[in-house]
Design an enzyme around this catalytic site. Structure first.
Site, PDB file in Angstrom:
ATOM      1  N   PHE A 224      12.164 -32.235  18.739  1.00 49.48           N
ATOM      2  CA  PHE A 224      12.365 -34.207  19.137  1.00 49.48           C
ATOM      3  C   PHE A 224      10.833 -34.057  19.064  1.00 49.48           C
ATOM      4  O   PHE A 224      10.638 -34.993  20.223  1.00 49.48           O
ATOM      5  CB  PHE A 224      13.135 -33.771  20.607  1.00 49.48           C
ATOM      6  CG  PHE A 224      14.587 -32.736  20.564  1.00 49.48           C
ATOM      7  CD1 PHE A 224      15.493 -33.497  20.671  1.00 49.48           C
ATOM      8  CD2 PHE A 224      14.298 -31.411  20.882  1.00 49.48           C
ATOM      9  CE1 PHE A 224      16.814 -32.457  20.717  1.00 49.48           C
ATOM     10  CE2 PHE A 224      15.262 -31.074  21.190  1.00 49.48           C
ATOM     11  CZ  PHE A 224      16.292 -31.580  21.481  1.00 49.48           C
ATOM     12  N   ASP A 245      13.200 -34.788  13.705  1.00 52.45           N
ATOM     13  CA  ASP A 245      13.776 -35.495  13.625  1.00 52.45           C
ATOM     14  C   ASP A 245      15.414 -35.716  13.990  1.00 52.45           C
ATOM     15  O   ASP A 245      15.617 -35.326  12.701  1.00 52.45           O
ATOM     16  CB  ASP A 245      12.958 -36.801  14.771  1.00 52.45           C
ATOM     17  CG  ASP A 245      13.476 -36.934  16.182  1.00 52.45           C
ATOM     18  OD1 ASP A 245      12.495 -37.350  17.303  1.00 52.45           O
ATOM     19  OD2 ASP A 245      14.479 -37.724  15.690  1.00 52.45           O
ATOM     20  N   ASN A 272      19.090 -32.254  12.576  1.00 53.30           N
ATOM     21  CA  ASN A 272      19.402 -31.354  14.172  1.00 53.30           C
ATOM     22  C   ASN A 272      18.622 -30.760  15.096  1.00 53.30           C
ATOM     23  O   ASN A 272      19.176 -29.617  14.564  1.00 53.30           O
ATOM     24  CB  ASN A 272      20.909 -31.884  14.417  1.00 53.30           C
ATOM     25  CG  ASN A 272      21.583 -32.106  15.625  1.00 53.30           C
ATOM     26  OD1 ASN A 272      21.604 -30.775  16.633  1.00 53.30           O
ATOM     27  ND2 ASN A 272      22.622 -32.222  16.114  1.00 53.30           N
ATOM     28  N   ALA A 273      17.923 -31.272  16.110  1.00 59.03           N
ATOM     29  CA  ALA A 273      18.040 -29.492  16.952  1.00 59.03           C
ATOM     30  C   ALA A 273      18.000 -28.303  16.591  1.00 59.03           C
ATOM     31  O   ALA A 273      18.218 -27.453  16.733  1.00 59.03           O
ATOM     32  CB  ALA A 273      16.927 -30.696  18.210  1.00 59.03           C
ATOM     33  N   ASP A 293      11.160 -30.723  23.932  1.00 60.95           N
ATOM     34  CA  ASP A 293      10.882 -32.401  24.368  1.00 60.95           C
ATOM     35  C   ASP A 293      12.290 -33.578  24.001  1.00 60.95           C
ATOM     36  O   ASP A 293      11.671 -34.866  23.500  1.00 60.95           O
ATOM     37  CB  ASP A 293      10.096 -33.296  24.640  1.00 60.95           C
ATOM     38  CG  ASP A 293       9.515 -34.319  24.639  1.00 60.95           C
ATOM     39  OD1 ASP A 293      10.415 -34.628  26.537  1.00 60.95           O
ATOM     40  OD2 ASP A 293       9.387 -35.835  24.477  1.00 60.95           O
ATOM     41  N   CYS A 333      13.399 -34.770  30.648  1.00 57.49           N
ATOM     42  CA  CYS A 333      12.845 -36.205  30.996  1.00 57.49           C
ATOM     43  C   CYS A 333      14.810 -36.506  32.367  1.00 57.49           C
ATOM     44  O   CYS A 333      14.308 -37.982  32.550  1.00 57.49           O
ATOM     45  CB  CYS A 333      12.902 -37.462  31.035  1.00 57.49           C
ATOM     46  SG  CYS A 333      14.263 -37.464  28.942  1.00 57.49           S
TER      47      CYS A 333
HETATM   48  N1  SAH Z   1       8.320 -35.365  21.478  1.00 61.30           N
HETATM   49  C1  SAH Z   1       8.742 -37.056  21.981  1.00 61.30           C
HETATM   50  C2  SAH Z   1       9.216 -37.478  22.344  1.00 61.30           C
HETATM   51  C3  SAH Z   1      10.731 -37.115  22.206  1.00 61.30           C
HETATM   52  S1  SAH Z   1      11.656 -38.935  22.358  1.00 61.30           S
HETATM   53  C4  SAH Z   1       7.327 -37.514  21.822  1.00 61.30           C
HETATM   54  O1  SAH Z   1       6.120 -36.647  22.761  1.00 61.30           O
HETATM   55  O2  SAH Z   1       6.417 -38.480  21.055  1.00 61.30           O
HETATM   56  C5  SAH Z   1      12.728 -37.978  22.038  1.00 61.30           C
HETATM   57  C6  SAH Z   1      13.242 -37.834  20.665  1.00 61.30           C
HETATM   58  O3  SAH Z   1      14.841 -36.846  19.819  1.00 61.30           O
HETATM   59  C7  SAH Z   1      14.357 -38.933  19.904  1.00 61.30           C
HETATM   60  O4  SAH Z   1      13.079 -39.440  18.791  1.00 61.30           O
HETATM   61  C8  SAH Z   1      15.736 -38.867  19.809  1.00 61.30           C
HETATM   62  O5  SAH Z   1      16.118 -39.111  17.897  1.00 61.30           O
HETATM   63  C9  SAH Z   1      15.600 -37.099  19.236  1.00 61.30           C
HETATM   64  N2  SAH Z   1      17.216 -36.521  18.576  1.00 61.30           N
HETATM   65  C10 SAH Z   1      17.716 -36.992  20.125  1.00 61.30           C
HETATM   66  N3  SAH Z   1      18.606 -36.191  19.823  1.00 61.30           N
HETATM   67  C11 SAH Z   1      18.618 -34.635  18.696  1.00 61.30           C
HETATM   68  C12 SAH Z   1      19.230 -33.902  18.301  1.00 61.30           C
HETATM   69  N4  SAH Z   1      20.165 -33.786  17.984  1.00 61.30           N
HETATM   70  N5  SAH Z   1      17.965 -33.479  17.063  1.00 61.30           N
HETATM   71  C13 SAH Z   1      17.000 -33.835  16.742  1.00 61.30           C
HETATM   72  N6  SAH Z   1      16.124 -34.939  17.544  1.00 61.30           N
HETATM   73  C14 SAH Z   1      16.703 -35.540  18.547  1.00 61.30           C
END
Ligand code: SAH
Length: 389
Positions: A224, A245, A272-273, A293, A333
Site C-alpha cells: 500500500f 497501490d 489491488n493488494a 500499510d 491506523c
Molecule cells: N504506506 C504509505 C501510506 C499508505 S495509505 C506511506 O507510508 O506513505 C494507504 C494506501 O493504500 C493509499 O495510497 C490507497 O490508494 C491504497 N489502497 C487502498 N486500498 C487498496 C487496495 N485494496 N490495494 C492497494 N492499495 C490500496
C-alpha cells in the site's frame, strides 16, 4: 459571556485529561448564547468552574476544552500554543524538514492541523471556532516561518460533522508542489491533490525503521505504497523493491520521487493488494521484507469484524511470502483497533501460516504526532516489526 453547564461524568472526563464534552453531556447554557470563536465558560451543576472551551453548534462533540484555568484565555493564547507546538517539533524532529507542526488536541489546539513541507505549509481547520481563527493562524505562520506557500486543505470529511463547507486552495504562493527532505530522501508533495495534506507524515520515522532491516541486494515488497514512503527508503537501503497501490496518480508521483533520488530499480505496480498478495502467495514468490500499510479498515465499531478479516487476510498472505529470516512490517491506523487486538490478528495469521514471530519493534506514529495517553484518540497508528521464523 456564555456558560455551559455539563454533567458530572463529563467533568470527570475533563478531570482525567480528555478535552471533549459530548452533546449528550451538555445540560444547557447560562448567560448569553455561545458565539464561536469566543470561548465559553465550563461549569458543573454546582456552578464550579471547569475552565474554558470552544463550542461547536453542530457536532456531537459539543465542546473542546482549551484550558482548565478559571480565567478566560488571554488573547495571546493561540500564538502561545503555536509557539509551543513549534518548539516541540524543533526539539523532537530530526532529519526532516517535513512534519506535523500542529496536531489539534494533542497540541492544545483542538481542530487545528498544520503540516510543514519544507518551504510550504498546509493547514486544516476542523471546528467553527478554529475556522474563524484561520486568518490569525495564517498571520502567525507568515510572521514565524515566512512560508513560500500556504495551502488550506479544508476538504476533509471531518468538516461535514461540523457543517463546515468543503474548500481547498492556495492562500499564499503559486504552486501546490512542495519539496522536502525526509531522512535524507527527497520527496515532492502535492499539497492540493494528495491524501491528508499531501503525505503520510505520521509514518516518517517508521519508513527509516523499516529500511534498517533491508539488506543491500535483498528483495522488498511495499503493497500500500501511496507515494512510496516505505519503498523509497527500502530502495535507498539497496533493496530490489516492488511497490503497489490502487492509485495511479500516487504511483506516478512515487516514481517521479524515486527518479529524483536516483533510485531507478523500483518496480511500481498498479494493483489491488488483496489480489496481488494472493497471486504472489499462490505462485510461490518470496520477499525478504514485506510492508503492509493499508488504509484504516475500521472506520467505526460496526466495521471492526470485517476489518479484522481484512487485516488477517493480508498478513496471512504476506507471511506466506516471507522466508525464514524475513521481516514483516505491518501497520494499522484504525484507532478503534487497539495494539493488543491488532497483535492478536497478526498472531492468528501466523498460526494459520504455521510461522513463528519474533517481535522486533512495536512502534507508533512519528513524534510530531504527539501521543497523549489521556486522549486515547491521539494514539492511532500501530507499526509492528517482526522477524519471521
Ligand atoms: N504506506 C504509505 C501510506 C499508505 S495509505 C506511506 O507510508 O506513505 C494507504 C494506501 O493504500 C493509499 O495510497 C490507497 O490508494 C491504497 N489502497 C487502498 N486500498 C487498496 C487496495 N485494496 N490495494 C492497494 N492499495 C490500496
Amino acid at each position: 459571556m456564555a456558560k455551559a453547564i455539563i454533567k458530572d461524568r463529563a467533568a470527570a472526563r475533563l478531570h482525567a485529561g480528555h478535552p471533549w464534552v459530548y452533546r449528550s453531556d451538555l445540560l444547557g447554557f447560562e448567560g448569553a448564547a455561545p458565539a464561536p470563536p469566543a470561548p465559553v465558560m465550563l461549569a458543573d451543576r454546582r456552578g464550579r468552574s471547569l475552565g474554558w472551551a470552544d463550542y461547536s453548534p453542530q457536532s456531537q462533540i459539543a465542546l473542546r476544552r482549551l484550558t482548565a484555568a478559571e480565567a478566560a484565555p488571554e488573547p495571546t493564547w493561540l500564538a502561545e500554543r503555536l509557539r509551543a507546538a513549534l518548539a516541540y517539533r524543533r526539539r523532537f524532529v530530526a532529519d526532516s524538514d517535513a512534519y506535523r507542526l500542529c496536531a489539534g488536541e494533542a497540541d492544545g489546539l483542538p481542530g487545528l492541523v498544520v503540516d510543514r513541507y519544507g518551504a510550504a505549509v498546509a493547514l486544516q481547520t476542523l471546528t467553527p471556532a478554529m475556522e474563524a481563527r484561520q486568518p490569525e493562524v495564517v498571520a502567525w505562520l507568515e510572521a514565524e516561518l515566512a512560508p513560500e506557500v500556504i495551502a488550506e486543505r479544508n476538504d476533509t470529511r471531518l468538516r461535514q460533522l461540523e457543517s463546515l463547507a468543503s474548500r481547498a486552495g492556495l492562500l499564499r504562493g503559486t504552486t501546490p508542489l512542495a519539496q522536502a527532505h525526509i531522512n535524507g530522501v527527497r520527496f515532492e508533495f502535492d499539497l492540493l491533490a494528495g491524501q491528508k495534506t499531501g503525505g503520510f507524515l505520521d509514518q516518517r520515522q517508521n519508513w527509516a525503521a523499516a529500511a534498517a532491516y533491508a539488506r543491500s541486494g535483498g528483495t522488498a515488497l511495499d503493497v500500500f505504497t501511496y507515494q512510496g514512503g516505505f519503498a523509497l527508503h527500502l530502495a535507498r537501503a539497496g533493496a530490489q523493491v516492488t511497490a503497489a497501490d490502487l492509485s495511479r496518480p500516487a504511483l506516478e508521483r512515487a516514481e517521479r520521487n524515486a527518479l529524483a533520488n536516483g533510485f531507478d530499480g523500483v518496480e511500481w505496480i498498479e494493483a489491488n493488494a488483496f489480489d496481488l498478495l494472493r497471486h504472489y502467495d499462490e505462485s510461490g514468490r518470496k520477499f525478504d521484507v514485506i510492508v503492509l500499510d493499508p488504509p484504516g479498515f475500521a472506520r467505526n465499531r460496526a466495521a471492526l469484524a470485517a476489518a479484522a478479516r481484512g487485516y488477517k487476510e493480508i498478513n496471512l498472505r504476506a507471511l506466506r511470502c516471507l522466508p525464514a529470516g524475513g521481516i514483516l512490517v505491518t501497520c494499522s491506523c484504525s484507532h478503534l483497533l487497539g495494539e493488543t487486538a491488532f497483535l492478536e490478528i497478526v498472531l492468528a495469521a501466523a498460526a494459520d501460516a504455521g510461522r513463528e514471530l519474533v517481535l522486533l519493534e512495536r512502534r507508533t506514529q512519528s513524534l510530531d504526532h504527539p501521543v497523549l495517553p489521556a486522549i486515547s484518540e491521539t494514539q492511532y497508528l500501530k507499526c509492528l516489526l517482526f522477524l519471521v521464523r
